[in-house]
Design a protein around this motif. Structure first.
Motif, PDB file in Angstrom:
ATOM      1  N   ASN A 266      65.215 132.031 131.620  1.00 28.91           N
ATOM      2  CA  ASN A 266      65.743 133.008 132.578  1.00 28.91           C
ATOM      3  C   ASN A 266      66.884 132.444 133.404  1.00 28.91           C
ATOM      4  N   ARG A 267      66.791 131.165 133.756  1.00 29.40           N
ATOM      5  CA  ARG A 267      67.827 130.544 134.592  1.00 29.40           C
ATOM      6  C   ARG A 267      68.834 129.744 133.783  1.00 29.40           C
ATOM      7  N   GLY A 268      68.565 129.530 132.482  1.00 31.33           N
ATOM      8  CA  GLY A 268      69.483 128.758 131.657  1.00 31.33           C
ATOM      9  C   GLY A 268      69.570 127.314 132.107  1.00 31.33           C
ATOM     10  N   ARG A 269      68.426 126.679 132.339  1.00 30.77           N
ATOM     11  CA  ARG A 269      68.383 125.299 132.832  1.00 30.77           C
ATOM     12  C   ARG A 269      67.727 124.399 131.783  1.00 30.77           C
ATOM     13  N   ILE A 270      68.218 123.163 131.683  1.00 31.37           N
ATOM     14  CA  ILE A 270      67.718 122.189 130.713  1.00 31.37           C
ATOM     15  C   ILE A 270      67.051 121.048 131.462  1.00 31.37           C
ATOM     16  N   PHE A 271      65.832 120.713 131.030  1.00 29.15           N
ATOM     17  CA  PHE A 271      65.063 119.643 131.671  1.00 29.15           C
ATOM     18  C   PHE A 271      64.707 118.576 130.633  1.00 29.15           C
ATOM     19  N   VAL A 272      64.916 117.313 130.996  1.00 32.99           N
ATOM     20  CA  VAL A 272      64.491 116.182 130.181  1.00 32.99           C
ATOM     21  C   VAL A 272      63.615 115.288 131.046  1.00 32.99           C
ATOM     22  N   GLU A 273      62.394 115.077 130.581  1.00 31.33           N
ATOM     23  CA  GLU A 273      61.408 114.296 131.341  1.00 31.33           C
ATOM     24  C   GLU A 273      61.268 114.826 132.769  1.00 31.33           C
ATOM     25  N   GLY A 274      61.268 116.163 132.904  1.00 29.38           N
ATOM     26  CA  GLY A 274      61.064 116.809 134.192  1.00 29.38           C
ATOM     27  C   GLY A 274      62.294 116.899 135.068  1.00 29.38           C
ATOM     28  N   GLN A 275      63.414 116.325 134.659  1.00 28.72           N
ATOM     29  CA  GLN A 275      64.628 116.322 135.476  1.00 28.72           C
ATOM     30  C   GLN A 275      65.608 117.376 134.977  1.00 28.72           C
TER      31      GLN A 275
ATOM     32  N   PHE B 141      75.248 108.801 130.738  1.00 28.14           N
ATOM     33  CA  PHE B 141      75.030 109.641 129.559  1.00 28.14           C
ATOM     34  C   PHE B 141      73.547 109.735 129.238  1.00 28.14           C
ATOM     35  N   VAL B 142      73.217 110.789 128.477  1.00 30.49           N
ATOM     36  CA  VAL B 142      71.869 110.949 127.941  1.00 30.49           C
ATOM     37  C   VAL B 142      72.012 111.413 126.500  1.00 30.49           C
ATOM     38  N   LYS B 143      71.156 110.899 125.640  1.00 28.97           N
ATOM     39  CA  LYS B 143      71.180 111.284 124.230  1.00 28.97           C
ATOM     40  C   LYS B 143      69.957 112.144 123.924  1.00 28.97           C
ATOM     41  N   ILE B 144      70.199 113.310 123.312  1.00 28.45           N
ATOM     42  CA  ILE B 144      69.118 114.191 122.868  1.00 28.45           C
ATOM     43  C   ILE B 144      69.255 114.375 121.366  1.00 28.45           C
ATOM     44  N   THR B 145      68.167 114.282 120.650  1.00 27.29           N
ATOM     45  CA  THR B 145      68.171 114.488 119.210  1.00 27.29           C
ATOM     46  C   THR B 145      67.355 115.729 118.874  1.00 27.29           C
ATOM     47  N   ILE B 146      67.527 116.196 117.652  1.00 27.22           N
ATOM     48  CA  ILE B 146      66.765 117.365 117.218  1.00 27.22           C
ATOM     49  C   ILE B 146      65.265 117.060 117.233  1.00 27.22           C
ATOM     50  N   GLN B 147      64.939 115.789 117.036  1.00 24.71           N
ATOM     51  CA  GLN B 147      63.524 115.405 117.045  1.00 24.71           C
ATOM     52  C   GLN B 147      62.910 115.548 118.442  1.00 24.71           C
ATOM     53  N   ASP B 148      63.738 115.451 119.476  1.00 22.89           N
ATOM     54  CA  ASP B 148      63.230 115.649 120.840  1.00 22.89           C
ATOM     55  C   ASP B 148      62.727 117.077 121.051  1.00 22.89           C
ATOM     56  N   LEU B 149      63.194 117.993 120.227  1.00 19.33           N
ATOM     57  CA  LEU B 149      62.773 119.388 120.359  1.00 19.33           C
ATOM     58  C   LEU B 149      61.437 119.664 119.673  1.00 19.33           C
ATOM     59  N   ILE B 150      61.032 118.783 118.750  1.00 23.33           N
ATOM     60  CA  ILE B 150      59.851 119.116 117.957  1.00 23.33           C
ATOM     61  C   ILE B 150      58.725 118.091 118.051  1.00 23.33           C
ATOM     62  N   ARG B 151      58.989 116.886 118.551  1.00 25.42           N
ATOM     63  CA  ARG B 151      57.909 115.908 118.608  1.00 25.42           C
ATOM     64  C   ARG B 151      57.283 115.894 120.002  1.00 25.42           C
ATOM     65  N   LYS B 152      56.267 115.071 120.175  1.00 24.51           N
ATOM     66  CA  LYS B 152      55.458 115.155 121.390  1.00 24.51           C
ATOM     67  C   LYS B 152      55.646 113.983 122.351  1.00 24.51           C
ATOM     68  N   ASP B 153      56.585 113.063 122.067  1.00 22.67           N
ATOM     69  CA  ASP B 153      56.725 111.899 122.943  1.00 22.67           C
ATOM     70  C   ASP B 153      57.876 112.023 123.935  1.00 22.67           C
ATOM     71  N   THR B 154      58.606 113.166 123.919  1.00 23.59           N
ATOM     72  CA  THR B 154      59.679 113.404 124.875  1.00 23.59           C
ATOM     73  C   THR B 154      59.469 114.758 125.535  1.00 23.59           C
ATOM     74  N   ALA B 155      59.466 114.772 126.856  1.00 24.06           N
ATOM     75  CA  ALA B 155      59.284 116.033 127.590  1.00 24.06           C
ATOM     76  C   ALA B 155      60.628 116.755 127.679  1.00 24.06           C
ATOM     77  N   PHE B 156      60.753 117.856 126.953  1.00 24.37           N
ATOM     78  CA  PHE B 156      61.991 118.636 126.916  1.00 24.37           C
ATOM     79  C   PHE B 156      61.652 120.095 127.219  1.00 24.37           C
ATOM     80  N   LYS B 157      62.441 120.720 128.109  1.00 23.99           N
ATOM     81  CA  LYS B 157      62.171 122.102 128.484  1.00 23.99           C
ATOM     82  C   LYS B 157      63.468 122.846 128.739  1.00 23.99           C
ATOM     83  N   ILE B 158      63.480 124.126 128.334  1.00 22.49           N
ATOM     84  CA  ILE B 158      64.574 125.028 128.680  1.00 22.49           C
ATOM     85  C   ILE B 158      63.993 126.188 129.472  1.00 22.49           C
ATOM     86  N   ASP B 159      64.504 126.390 130.689  1.00 27.22           N
ATOM     87  CA  ASP B 159      64.142 127.560 131.487  1.00 27.22           C
ATOM     88  C   ASP B 159      65.054 128.697 131.021  1.00 27.22           C
TER      89      ASP B 159
END
Length: 321
Positions: free
Chosen positions: A48-57, A28-46
């Protein structure tokens, strides 16, 4: 993989379940709303492809089940006070809301608990749909004037109660915390109302024998009767008696026919879990007050040895596997 969408800090329903996920070595992985707005967690949504990345994965395909637990309620943003800080905060909240909506869209093909459609249901909608399907609820109105309240009180021929239309959070003022509870409204109270006021929910005061807290998990019911032995206790809002020695929490078996009725209703409104407040009247009827799709379950579950946290964890693991 199980995706947990919840609070950044401790949340009494989430953290004990995570303990069981760890115990069972769940993926499992836990994502919080704070992961979307703070700077200590690398979070990305692509996008065009609809892909979710956490810490580059890229974790999009790994996710099989999503547990939504008060995710958006944890949106806390502190901005420096300035000329446009209030407008900036408003704009940032909108940015986050749109991002979260798109996140749900990307994950719409996953198994959710609760389903995203059911999460959005509010009290009036639930009561309306329950009545349409024969699940008894108290007579209720939302109004902004005294004359309608007087007419409603005459119609039900009983005292009324009032409570928030939507779930109300706490009001914090320094070292003090204030909360809104259900209050009884007598005919004398109604007479003292102004002719017009803000929209308010009024409901008939049901002749209660005792209240029942029910946790529903994908077709199974875990019910707890709340028996109060002191006549002087507050029976309008049982939460006001939680610290009393006169309150007793007892495992309770709902009638099978009523369970089938509730199960069919929960499925019809796209809820595979939720906390239900039910009244058993002195005449033996069952009246459903409301459903909270992400309500608290720890206290009744603990007092009745239902071990709900592990049951939820095993449900998540089952659908992940």
């Amino acid at each position: 993989m199980i995706l947990v969408l919840s609070f950044d800090h401790y949340e009494q329903g989430t953290d004990p379940v995570i303990d069981w996920l760890l115990y069972h070595d769940a993926n499992f992985v836990k994502i919080t709303i704070q992961d979307l707005i703070r700077k200590d967690t690398a979070f990305k949504i692509d996008i065009n492809r609809g892909r979710i990345f956490v810490e580059g994965q890229d974790i999009t395909d790994e996710i099989k089940v999503v547990w939504y637990r008060r995710f958006e309620a944890d949106l806390m943003i502190d901005l420096p006070k300035g000329k446009h800080s209030e407008q900036a905060l408003f704009e940032l909240r909108n940015e986050v809301d749109v991002t979260v909506s798109f996140l749900k869209k990307i994950l719409s093909d996953k198994k959710w608990m609760p389903y995203n459609e059911g999460i959005r249901l509010e009290k009036p909608e639930v009561s309306f749909m329950a009545e349409q399907q024969g699940v008894k609820t108290p007579k209720s109105i939302i109004t902004n004037n005294k004359q309608d309240v007087l007419a409603f009180q005459n119609e039900v021929a009983a005292d009324l109660i009032t409570k928030p239309i939507r779930h109300s959070s706490y009001f914090i003022d320094g070292e003090y915390t204030y909360s809104i509870y259900t209050q009884k409204v007598s005919k004398e109270n109604i007479e003292e109302l102004p002719e017009k006021f803000v929209l308010t929910l009024f409901q008939e005061c049901v002749d209660t024998d005792f209240e029942i807290r029910v946790f529903y998990l994908d077709g199974k019911f875990y019910a707890t009767a709340i028996i109060i032995t002191e006549k002087e206790s507050n029976v309008v809002d049982v939460k006001l008696n939680y610290e009393s020695e006169a309150i007793n929490w007892v495992p309770y078996q709902l009638p099978e026919a009523y369970e089938r009725e509730l199960d069919a209703f929960m499925k019809s409104i796209n809820l595979n879990t939720g906390s239900l407040d039910i009244i058993k009247t002195k005449s033996g009827e069952y009246v459903m007050l409301e459903i909270n799709p992400v309500g608290q379950f720890s206290a009744p579950g603990y007092r009745c040895n239902y071990n709900l946290e592990e049951k939820i964890a095993k449900w998540l693991i089952q659908y992940d596997e």
